[in-house]
Design an enzyme around this catalytic site. Structure first.
Site, PDB file in Angstrom:
ATOM      1  N   LYS A 275      27.526 -53.146   3.796  1.00 41.89           N
ATOM      2  CA  LYS A 275      27.527 -53.527   5.715  1.00 41.89           C
ATOM      3  C   LYS A 275      28.261 -53.045   6.068  1.00 41.89           C
ATOM      4  O   LYS A 275      29.507 -52.397   5.588  1.00 41.89           O
ATOM      5  CB  LYS A 275      27.496 -54.836   5.756  1.00 41.89           C
ATOM      6  CG  LYS A 275      26.839 -55.733   5.629  1.00 41.89           C
ATOM      7  CD  LYS A 275      26.752 -57.631   5.782  1.00 41.89           C
ATOM      8  CE  LYS A 275      25.763 -58.213   5.099  1.00 41.89           C
ATOM      9  NZ  LYS A 275      23.817 -58.024   5.857  1.00 41.89           N
ATOM     10  N   GLU A 347      18.907 -58.563   0.615  1.00 42.40           N
ATOM     11  CA  GLU A 347      18.463 -58.834  -1.138  1.00 42.40           C
ATOM     12  C   GLU A 347      18.342 -60.380  -1.210  1.00 42.40           C
ATOM     13  O   GLU A 347      17.491 -60.540  -2.122  1.00 42.40           O
ATOM     14  CB  GLU A 347      20.265 -59.161  -1.941  1.00 42.40           C
ATOM     15  CG  GLU A 347      21.362 -60.693  -1.366  1.00 42.40           C
ATOM     16  CD  GLU A 347      20.534 -60.144   0.344  1.00 42.40           C
ATOM     17  OE1 GLU A 347      21.317 -59.038   1.257  1.00 42.40           O
ATOM     18  OE2 GLU A 347      21.720 -61.246   0.942  1.00 42.40           O
ATOM     19  N   ARG A 349      15.073 -61.847   0.182  1.00 39.34           N
ATOM     20  CA  ARG A 349      13.963 -61.860  -0.095  1.00 39.34           C
ATOM     21  C   ARG A 349      14.173 -61.460  -1.822  1.00 39.34           C
ATOM     22  O   ARG A 349      12.783 -61.843  -1.927  1.00 39.34           O
ATOM     23  CB  ARG A 349      13.610 -60.906   1.030  1.00 39.34           C
ATOM     24  CG  ARG A 349      13.718 -59.573   0.622  1.00 39.34           C
ATOM     25  CD  ARG A 349      13.125 -58.710   2.349  1.00 39.34           C
ATOM     26  NE  ARG A 349      14.189 -59.025   3.313  1.00 39.34           N
ATOM     27  CZ  ARG A 349      14.141 -58.679   4.396  1.00 39.34           C
ATOM     28  NH1 ARG A 349      12.767 -57.947   4.499  1.00 39.34           N
ATOM     29  NH2 ARG A 349      14.561 -58.834   4.666  1.00 39.34           N
TER      30      ARG A 349
HETATM   31  N1  BES Z   1      22.261 -62.505   5.164  1.00 44.24           N
HETATM   32  C1  BES Z   1      21.934 -60.793   5.325  1.00 44.24           C
HETATM   33  C2  BES Z   1      21.010 -61.606   7.080  1.00 44.24           C
HETATM   34  C3  BES Z   1      22.222 -62.381   7.937  1.00 44.24           C
HETATM   35  C4  BES Z   1      22.332 -61.891   8.997  1.00 44.24           C
HETATM   36  C5  BES Z   1      23.031 -63.908   7.996  1.00 44.24           C
HETATM   37  C6  BES Z   1      24.232 -62.158   9.541  1.00 44.24           C
HETATM   38  C7  BES Z   1      24.270 -64.053   8.708  1.00 44.24           C
HETATM   39  C8  BES Z   1      24.724 -63.531  10.018  1.00 44.24           C
HETATM   40  C9  BES Z   1      20.696 -60.703   4.671  1.00 44.24           C
HETATM   41  O1  BES Z   1      20.924 -60.426   3.526  1.00 44.24           O
HETATM   42  C10 BES Z   1      20.984 -59.294   5.267  1.00 44.24           C
HETATM   43  O2  BES Z   1      22.081 -58.457   5.533  1.00 44.24           O
HETATM   44  N2  BES Z   1      19.488 -58.969   6.123  1.00 44.24           N
HETATM   45  C11 BES Z   1      19.515 -58.050   6.362  1.00 44.24           C
HETATM   46  C12 BES Z   1      17.866 -56.800   6.424  1.00 44.24           C
HETATM   47  C13 BES Z   1      17.307 -55.740   6.643  1.00 44.24           C
HETATM   48  C14 BES Z   1      18.194 -54.697   5.785  1.00 44.24           C
HETATM   49  C15 BES Z   1      16.106 -55.568   6.630  1.00 44.24           C
HETATM   50  C16 BES Z   1      19.923 -58.103   8.291  1.00 44.24           C
HETATM   51  O3  BES Z   1      19.788 -58.439   8.596  1.00 44.24           O
HETATM   52  O4  BES Z   1      20.174 -56.850   8.761  1.00 44.24           O
HETATM   53 ZN    ZN Z   2      22.408 -61.647   2.984  1.00 45.88          ZN
HETATM   54 MN    MN Z   3      22.188 -58.508   2.837  1.00 45.35          MN
END
Ligand code: BES
Ligand code: ZN
Ligand code: MN
Length: 495
Positions: A275, A347, A349
């Site tokens: 990230k 991750e 899912r």
């Molecule tokens: N934990 C994150 C989602 C999240 C984002 C939670 C903001 C709380 C606040 C999750 O694991 C994630 O990174 N999801 C990605 C999925 C994508 C790579 C398909 C996302 O939402 O960008």
């Molecule tokens: Zn996450």
């Molecule tokens: Mn994530």
């Protein structure tokens, strides 16, 4: 904080602060009596529009010995016809936050007298306990300035309730808020403290206190069982992944349970699909689903709910490393379905799909998962509601009803088959990340592939687990979302 019930006339009761609810469009007896005692001060405030009873407003005044109470805290309740439990809860939350800000250490409240006598007392206690939360474990300076709110006295039992019933309602609110507080504490803890092992220890301790069955599956067992999706996410971290299982039997040994599954990513760096740095610290909250499951078990056992419950928390730390899984890797999940990991940041899912499949061995009457699953959910619903999806109309309806009653909002999103097109992989059965479009739904659709015929609902709490600014019942930070919703749901099906 202590909450007591006392049959005492508010106009004769000595307290640092007397709390009274005020409508925007109606005056009650107590308001008029206070106004008279204070020589028309309340009418003057209203005439000057300094305080008119609107929701989310409060006003503290000193009584200068015109009442036995040192201060009067006026709390806006809005329009009389619109008053419900949630509004009362928020009023109580606003009141306690105002008292804390003014460093008034105890109060006597009459807020519960305004609402529905069957439910108002519980709502006021809940709002007060929720609104008084703070997490100060890591503050070491100015200890003498730390403020501890001591207690609230509820004046007069509500009409038609005897002392015993009223006392039971206080007990109920206390037990529920203990669960919410546990969830908030876990989410507030930094990632270097709240590791997978810490969550496991918390579960063990909870099991000991409430006589629950507890099993922690460690790395070797996860590998043996074939929970390869969970293992893939956890193996890039020095903190090993785990599967936490807790069982509460409130309805005998034979009844089929409700299974709760919570995402327990103790920190989500994104892994190899790392990230951006800005705001990454918030990803310590990525175990909020797991925290909600622990909090719900804490509350359910504390209440002695007549339901059987299983809590399952797949937990891992998502880190980049030489051993971490990589984009393009293929794993065989516990269900046998193969998954191409196209994005290691999707991750949640992966750990959930193995947990959801595992959960079916309990033959659940219903299965509900909670997860801070997608940024897309935050784009869709902001911070006002959790995303709700599932495969069973009745279960969804019940969760919506519970949400309305407890004030933790949910909003349903569809899981039509067509959404699955983008989740098909060229080389495996599924891939874990599709396009950005409809990202909250495609994540839900992915999970759906692992629940077979079990009645199932999924709550995406990415936007609701953490509050950037304070709300009436949620001081800035962890919300503990999910606990009250699930407890409300369970109380309704218990009946
Ligand atoms: N934990 C994150 C989602 C999240 C984002 C939670 C903001 C709380 C606040 C999750 O694991 C994630 O990174 N999801 C990605 C999925 C994508 C790579 C398909 C996302 O939402 O960008
Ligand atoms: Zn996450
Ligand atoms: Mn994530």
């Amino acid at each position: 904080m202590k909450i007591e019930l006392l049959s005492s006339n508010p106009l004769k009761h000595a307290t640092p602060a007397l709390v009274i609810g005020c409508f925007e469009d109606a005056r009650d007896e107590l308001y008029n009596a206070c106004d008279a005692a204070l020589a028309g001060c309340l009418a003057r405030l209203a005439a000057n529009k300094e305080f008119s009873g609107k929701v989310n407003t409060v006003r503290m005044i000193h009584t200068l010995a015109k009442l036995p109470a040192e201060r009067l805290l006026l709390v806006g309740l809005g329009k009389k016809a619109e008053l419900d439990d949630e509004r009362l809860r928020q009023a109580a939350g606003n009141a306690i936050q105002a008292l804390r800000a003014a460093r008034v250490a105890s109060s006597a409240s009459t807020l519960h007298l305004a609402g529905n006598p069957r439910t108002a007392l519980e709502a006021v206690c809940e709002g007060t306990l929720l609104g008084s939360y703070s997490f100060e474990q890591y503050k070491t300076k100015n200890m003498e300035e730390r403020f501890n709110f001591e207690g609230m006295t509820l004046l007069l039992p509500p009409k038609g309730l005897n002392r015993k019933e009223a006392g039971a309602m206080i007990g109920t609110a206390v037990a529920i808020c203990r669960g919410v507080t546990l969830a908030r504490d876990l989410v507030s803890q930094p990632g270097n403290v709240a590791t997978t092992g810490y969550l496991a220890e918390t579960a063990r301790e909870l099991a000991l206190r409430h006589k629950l069955a507890c099993r922690i599956l460690e790395m070797d067992e996860l590998e043996q069982l074939g929970m390869n999706a969970l293992v893939a996410v956890g193996k890039g971290s020095a903190e090993p992944p785990r599967l936490i299982v807790l069982e509460y039997r409130g309805a005998g040994d034979t009844g089929r349970p409700v299974v709760l599954v919570g995402k327990g990513i103790t920190f989500d760096s994104g892994g190899i699909s790392i990230k951006p740095g800005a705001g990454m610290e918030e990803m310590k909250t990525d175990m909020a689903g797991g925290a909600a499951v622990l909090g719900t078990l804490e509350a359910a056992a504390g209440l002695g709910l007549g339901v059987n419950l299983v809590g399952i928390i797949p937990t891992a730390e998502n880190m980049p490393d030489g051993k971490a899984c990589k984009p393009g890797d293929v794993v065989t999940s516990l269900s046998g379905q193969t998954i191409e990991i196209t994005n290691t940041d999707a991750e949640g899912r992966l750990i959930l799909c193995d947990a959801l499949h595992y959960a079916q061995k309990y033959r659940p009457t219903a299965m509900i998962d909670l997860a801070t699953l997608t940024g897309a959910c935050v784009v869709a619903l902001g911070h006002e509601a959790s995303g709700l999806m599932g495969n069973d109309k009745r279960l969804i309806e019940r969760l919506k009803q519970a949400a309305t009653r407890c004030g933790e909002r949910v909003w349903e999103l569809p899981l039509w088959d067509e959404y699955g097109e983008v989740m098909k992989s060229d080389i495996a059965d599924l891939k874990n990340a599709g396009s950005r479009d409809g990202g909250c739904i495609t994540a839900g659709w992915f999970l759906k592939q692992f629940v077979a015929k079990t009645r199932w609902a999924h709550l995406d709490i990415a936007g609701t687990a953490w509050c950037d600014k304070a709300r009436p019942c949620i001081p800035k930070g962890a919300s503990g979302v999910g606990v009250r919703l699930l407890i409300q749901f369970l109380r309704a099906i218990e009946k």
